[in-house]
Design an enzyme around this catalytic site. Structure first.
Site, PDB file in Angstrom:
ATOM      1  N   ARG A   1     -44.820 -88.958 -58.027  1.00 45.34           N
ATOM      2  CA  ARG A   1     -46.241 -88.558 -58.060  1.00 45.34           C
ATOM      3  C   ARG A   1     -47.137 -89.611 -58.728  1.00 45.34           C
ATOM      4  O   ARG A   1     -48.084 -89.272 -59.461  1.00 45.34           O
ATOM      5  CB  ARG A   1     -46.414 -87.240 -58.824  1.00 45.34           C
TER       6      ARG A   1
ATOM      7  N   SER B   1     -49.425 -77.678 -57.571  1.00 47.01           N
ATOM      8  CA  SER B   1     -48.773 -77.823 -58.878  1.00 47.01           C
ATOM      9  C   SER B   1     -49.757 -78.451 -59.861  1.00 47.01           C
ATOM     10  O   SER B   1     -50.301 -79.525 -59.585  1.00 47.01           O
ATOM     11  CB  SER B   1     -47.575 -78.771 -58.788  1.00 47.01           C
TER      12      SER B   1
ATOM     13  N   GLU C   1     -50.526 -83.117 -63.257  1.00 44.77           N
ATOM     14  CA  GLU C   1     -50.443 -83.841 -61.988  1.00 44.77           C
ATOM     15  C   GLU C   1     -51.843 -83.944 -61.408  1.00 44.77           C
ATOM     16  O   GLU C   1     -52.218 -84.922 -60.777  1.00 44.77           O
ATOM     17  CB  GLU C   1     -49.526 -83.079 -61.018  1.00 44.77           C
TER      18      GLU C   1
HETATM   19  N1  EPU Z   1     -39.456 -71.592 -60.680  1.00 42.45           N
HETATM   20  C1  EPU Z   1     -39.397 -70.513 -61.520  1.00 42.45           C
HETATM   21  N2  EPU Z   1     -40.556 -69.819 -61.765  1.00 42.45           N
HETATM   22  C2  EPU Z   1     -41.756 -70.178 -61.216  1.00 42.45           C
HETATM   23  C3  EPU Z   1     -41.794 -71.303 -60.385  1.00 42.45           C
HETATM   24  C4  EPU Z   1     -40.634 -72.000 -60.116  1.00 42.45           C
HETATM   25  O1  EPU Z   1     -38.343 -70.155 -62.037  1.00 42.45           O
HETATM   26  O2  EPU Z   1     -42.748 -69.505 -61.491  1.00 42.45           O
HETATM   27  C5  EPU Z   1     -38.206 -72.298 -60.359  1.00 42.45           C
HETATM   28  C6  EPU Z   1     -37.792 -72.000 -58.910  1.00 42.45           C
HETATM   29  O3  EPU Z   1     -37.045 -70.858 -58.818  1.00 42.45           O
HETATM   30  C7  EPU Z   1     -37.007 -73.222 -58.541  1.00 42.45           C
HETATM   31  C8  EPU Z   1     -37.644 -74.323 -59.355  1.00 42.45           C
HETATM   32  O4  EPU Z   1     -38.411 -73.695 -60.379  1.00 42.45           O
HETATM   33  O5  EPU Z   1     -35.678 -73.085 -58.968  1.00 42.45           O
HETATM   34  C9  EPU Z   1     -38.470 -75.270 -58.531  1.00 42.45           C
HETATM   35  O6  EPU Z   1     -39.552 -74.555 -57.934  1.00 42.45           O
HETATM   36  P1  EPU Z   1     -40.180 -75.002 -56.538  1.00 42.45           P
HETATM   37  O7  EPU Z   1     -39.109 -75.124 -55.493  1.00 42.45           O
HETATM   38  O8  EPU Z   1     -41.309 -74.086 -56.240  1.00 42.45           O
HETATM   39  O9  EPU Z   1     -40.685 -76.468 -56.758  1.00 42.45           O
HETATM   40  P2  EPU Z   1     -41.575 -77.129 -57.904  1.00 42.45           P
HETATM   41  O10 EPU Z   1     -40.699 -78.067 -58.654  1.00 42.45           O
HETATM   42  O11 EPU Z   1     -42.347 -76.138 -58.691  1.00 42.45           O
HETATM   43  C10 EPU Z   1     -42.252 -79.237 -56.515  1.00 42.45           C
HETATM   44  C11 EPU Z   1     -43.528 -79.965 -56.251  1.00 42.45           C
HETATM   45  C12 EPU Z   1     -44.317 -79.234 -55.155  1.00 42.45           C
HETATM   46  C13 EPU Z   1     -43.459 -79.218 -53.896  1.00 42.45           C
HETATM   47  C14 EPU Z   1     -42.156 -78.484 -54.216  1.00 42.45           C
HETATM   48  C15 EPU Z   1     -41.180 -78.526 -53.060  1.00 42.45           C
HETATM   49  C16 EPU Z   1     -44.099 -81.076 -58.335  1.00 42.45           C
HETATM   50  C17 EPU Z   1     -44.956 -81.066 -59.552  1.00 42.45           C
HETATM   51  N3  EPU Z   1     -44.294 -80.057 -57.479  1.00 42.45           N
HETATM   52  O12 EPU Z   1     -42.615 -77.966 -57.035  1.00 42.45           O
HETATM   53  O13 EPU Z   1     -45.485 -79.974 -54.878  1.00 42.45           O
HETATM   54  O14 EPU Z   1     -44.131 -78.547 -52.834  1.00 42.45           O
HETATM   55  O15 EPU Z   1     -41.480 -79.131 -55.321  1.00 42.45           O
HETATM   56  O16 EPU Z   1     -40.691 -79.833 -52.918  1.00 42.45           O
HETATM   57  O17 EPU Z   1     -43.309 -82.003 -58.154  1.00 42.45           O
HETATM   58  C18 EPU Z   1     -47.797 -80.189 -55.446  1.00 42.45           C
HETATM   59  O18 EPU Z   1     -47.539 -81.338 -55.806  1.00 42.45           O
HETATM   60  O19 EPU Z   1     -48.977 -79.730 -55.530  1.00 42.45           O
HETATM   61  C19 EPU Z   1     -46.738 -79.347 -54.942  1.00 42.45           C
HETATM   62  C20 EPU Z   1     -46.943 -78.071 -54.589  1.00 42.45           C
END
Ligand code: EPU
Length: 353
Positions: free
Chosen positions: A161, A251, A346
């Site tokens: 990012r 995010s 971010e």
């Molecule tokens: N999780 C929780 N509780 C929550 C949210 C998430 O326990 O309230 C856990 C989920 O269960 C999962 C893990 O956290 O095990 C990861 O969650 P998720 O798959 O939703 O991905 P993320 O790490 O929160 C990142 C990117 C997203 C992208 C997704 C999918 C970043 C900061 N964010 O989110 O990007 O769509 O992976 O690849 O890297 C963005 O940049 O705006 C964005 C949405």
């Protein structure tokens, strides 16, 4: 170039917060960047570049000139797999167009809101894929000296990012955790992405490395790129609020990267915390950390946290940028005292007053 004085920025930020700019310049052609820069100089206004406005929080007004890139055009060479797109093109439309033309790889990046020009700035990524894998070059107008230049992948210095372009933007960190910064006499001048060139494979090679995506497609023996595209859209629609309905910027924080030792300490406290391998250590989802702190569905006035994802701040209607900023600081504070981990935003925070 269309100019508006005392411009309302609410339509141009996906949080939908009220903010004003001294002047707004809508750029339909790269040639207009030079006169726009001259105008800012003449009126002694700092400049701010906005793409789709989907990754920004206006914590106050912007007393300067906002540049809005509106240039259009996509050239696709199906033989070589080269795609050149103007910065003002919508990113998701570009992903769909490439797929329709038999060029693959971008399907994991479907439905990311925002413009094509903003994509390389923060090296957009989702579901196991980052833009940098397909990046060839971009064309850049530097408002500091009026030069037009080409930047290669190396020049951009992409990482998670991040890129050299993001580092040059007007940005304020969330206050309480950052040491007092000397105020620059003159803010950095925008470096404006005018177009982007990508190289895409002609052979489908679906990337199902992200567990949630693999799970979504587990019943499909050999998913096609179109099926991956549809699966990504389904997951995103299920999990993330549509900015057209609920103000948000995806995010809000980056996922922090912690050391192996720190991760072991976390694993002693929690049963199998989610994690992803990273170059410098272990990436822990910020959404999970915030969820442990009880933020999912949190609400204070009209500023809140999405009930299905703790990493997404939402404007439930009428929240001010300042309220959202305060909420973000509170979240950052909680994670710091609970886990000793510093969350970095971010989203770009414009905080000039
Ligand atoms: N999780 C929780 N509780 C929550 C949210 C998430 O326990 O309230 C856990 C989920 O269960 C999962 C893990 O956290 O095990 C990861 O969650 P998720 O798959 O939703 O991905 P993320 O790490 O929160 C990142 C990117 C997203 C992208 C997704 C999918 C970043 C900061 N964010 O989110 O990007 O769509 O992976 O690849 O890297 C963005 O940049 O705006 C964005 C949405």
């Amino acid at each position: 170039m269309k100019l508006t004085d005392n411009a309302d920025l609410r339509p141009y930020n996906s949080f939908g917060v009220a903010a004003r700019a001294t002047c707004l310049a809508e750029i339909e052609h790269g040639d207009e960047l030079e006169p726009a820069t001259a105008l800012a100089k003449e009126r002694d206004l700092p400049m701010l570049l906005l793409g789709g406005g989907t990754n920004v929080l206006f914590a106050g007004d912007f007393p300067g000139l906002v540049l809005l890139m509106r240039n259009r055009g996509v050239e696709i060479d199906r033989e070589s797999g080269l795609v050149r797109a103007a910065a003002g093109e919508n990113w998701h439309d570009l992903v769909r167009t490439c797929l329709q033309n038999g060029l693959y790889g971008l399907e994991n990046l479907a439905l990311i809101p925002g413009s094509t020009g903003a994509a390389p700035v923060q090296n957009i990524g989702a579901y196991g894929v980052e833009l940098e894998s397909f990046f060839v070059e971009l064309e850049l107008f530097d408002c500091a000296d009026g030069s037009l230049r080409t930047m290669s992948r190396e020049d951009c210095q992409f990482s998670y990012r991040d890129s050299v372009l993001k580092q040059s933007q007007v940005q304020s960190r969330l206050q309480p955790l950052s040491p007092p910064q000397p105020q620059p006499k003159s803010p950095p001048q925008p470096q404006v992405v005018c177009s982007l060139t990508l190289q895409l494979p002609r052979e489908p090679a679906p990337n199902l490395s992200y567990p949630a995506l693999a799970q979504e497609l587990e019943h499909v023996a050999k998913p096609t790129p179109q099926e991956v595209f549809e699966a990504v859209c389904r997951i995103r629609r299920r999990k993330l609020p549509n900015p057209a309905e609920i103000g948000n910027a995806g995010s809000f924080f980056k996922n922090p990267i912690i050391s192996q030792d720190e991760f072991e300490q976390l694993s002693n406290r929690y049963d199998s915390p989610p994690s992803f391998p990273a170059k410098e250590g272990v990436k822990v989802p910020a959404g999970w950390l915030l969820d442990q702190c009880g933020f999912k569905g949190y609400q204070k006035g009209a500023a809140g946290v999405y009930e299905r994802h703790a990493l997404i701040l939402v404007n439930r209607g009428g929240a001010t940028g300042r309220e959202l900023h305060q909420l973000a600081m509170k979240m950052q504070d909680h994670v710091q005292s609970e886990f000793g981990i510093t969350l970095e935003p971010e989203v770009r925070i414009i905080c000039t007053t």
